[in-house]
Write a protein that holds these residues in place. Sequence first.
Motif, PDB file in Angstrom:
ATOM      1  N   THR A 187       1.275  -5.542  -2.231  1.00 15.46           N
ATOM      2  CA  THR A 187       2.255  -4.486  -1.945  1.00 15.46           C
ATOM      3  C   THR A 187       2.655  -4.528  -0.480  1.00 15.46           C
ATOM      4  O   THR A 187       2.334  -3.635   0.303  1.00 15.46           O
ATOM      5  N   HIS A 205       1.048  -1.691   1.737  1.00 14.47           N
ATOM      6  CA  HIS A 205       0.866  -0.338   1.220  1.00 14.47           C
ATOM      7  C   HIS A 205      -0.495  -0.271   0.520  1.00 14.47           C
ATOM      8  O   HIS A 205      -0.734  -0.971  -0.465  1.00 14.47           O
ATOM      9  N   THR A 206      -1.370   0.578   1.023  1.00 15.80           N
ATOM     10  CA  THR A 206      -2.669   0.767   0.379  1.00 15.80           C
ATOM     11  C   THR A 206      -2.808   2.173  -0.201  1.00 15.80           C
ATOM     12  O   THR A 206      -3.477   2.357  -1.216  1.00 15.80           O
ATOM     13  N   ALA A 207      -2.194   3.128   0.456  1.00 12.59           N
ATOM     14  CA  ALA A 207      -2.211   4.511  -0.027  1.00 12.59           C
ATOM     15  C   ALA A 207      -1.093   5.252   0.687  1.00 12.59           C
ATOM     16  O   ALA A 207      -0.494   4.753   1.637  1.00 12.59           O
ATOM     17  N   ILE A 208      -0.807   6.465   0.236  1.00 12.45           N
ATOM     18  CA  ILE A 208       0.268   7.248   0.842  1.00 12.45           C
ATOM     19  C   ILE A 208       0.020   7.473   2.322  1.00 12.45           C
ATOM     20  O   ILE A 208       0.936   7.451   3.138  1.00 12.45           O
ATOM     21  N   THR A 209      -1.237   7.666   2.698  1.00 15.96           N
ATOM     22  CA  THR A 209      -1.570   7.971   4.094  1.00 15.96           C
ATOM     23  C   THR A 209      -2.192   6.781   4.805  1.00 15.96           C
ATOM     24  O   THR A 209      -2.673   6.923   5.937  1.00 15.96           O
ATOM     25  N   SER A 210      -2.195   5.625   4.204  1.00 20.43           N
ATOM     26  CA  SER A 210      -2.860   4.469   4.827  1.00 20.43           C
ATOM     27  C   SER A 210      -2.105   3.196   4.502  1.00 20.43           C
ATOM     28  O   SER A 210      -2.237   2.645   3.415  1.00 20.43           O
ATOM     29  N   ASN A 211      -1.320   2.686   5.500  1.00 18.66           N
ATOM     30  CA  ASN A 211      -0.591   1.429   5.348  1.00 18.66           C
ATOM     31  C   ASN A 211      -0.994   0.463   6.452  1.00 18.66           C
ATOM     32  O   ASN A 211      -1.389   0.883   7.525  1.00 18.66           O
TER      33      ASN A 211
END
Length: 211
Positions: A187, A205-211
């Motif tokens: 991603t 992209h790993t999570a909404i709050t963690s890229n």
Amino acid sequence: VYRRQAATRVCHQGDHLTPTSPDSQVLIALCNNRSMKQYSLEDFLSITIAFAPSFNADGTKLIYRSNATGTAQIYLTDVAQDTSKQLTDYSHRIHAAVFSPTDPDAVLFVMDDGGDENYQLHLLNVVTGETTPLTNNPKVKHGFGGWSPDGTSVAYGSNERDGRYMDPCVIDIKTGKSRRVADADGTFDVAGFSSNGTYVDIYKHTAITSN
């Protein structure tokens, strides 16, 4: 109603908002419904906005996007004369538009076809109005990353190799030749160039709050 404690409840009584229990940490905006102007859905849909400004290399021109015609199009402002004019008039929405960092008349813009999200990259001359497609594959999604510092290339993401992934690519503005610089299985998205123009920046992209 502004609440500072999640446990505080507010209920609607008659025409006014009233706290169900006293609380010094709660600010209540009391409003009379009968005195408030009513707006229709059409009123909200007809609101005109201007957004995403971008200055050209010498600071004499400014482009922005506006939905004044119903879809987001590119507008040009002459900074010295404080005048604006519409540059594009497509039936499709312009998703991004950014001036070249070196050429004061060159704009890179991104547009899909009727919302299919298969974005294509285009080059626009704001003086002549001439538009040149940099990518032209309606079955492939292209995501704009950024201009190179010297204005000769553009970094972008493409899912041409595999529809699931956005590989980082670079296209030469003058020749129109593009190349994939890596196979990014995951991603990933392209963020742009490094400050010296030798690297393409990508992020995952790993999570909404963690890229």
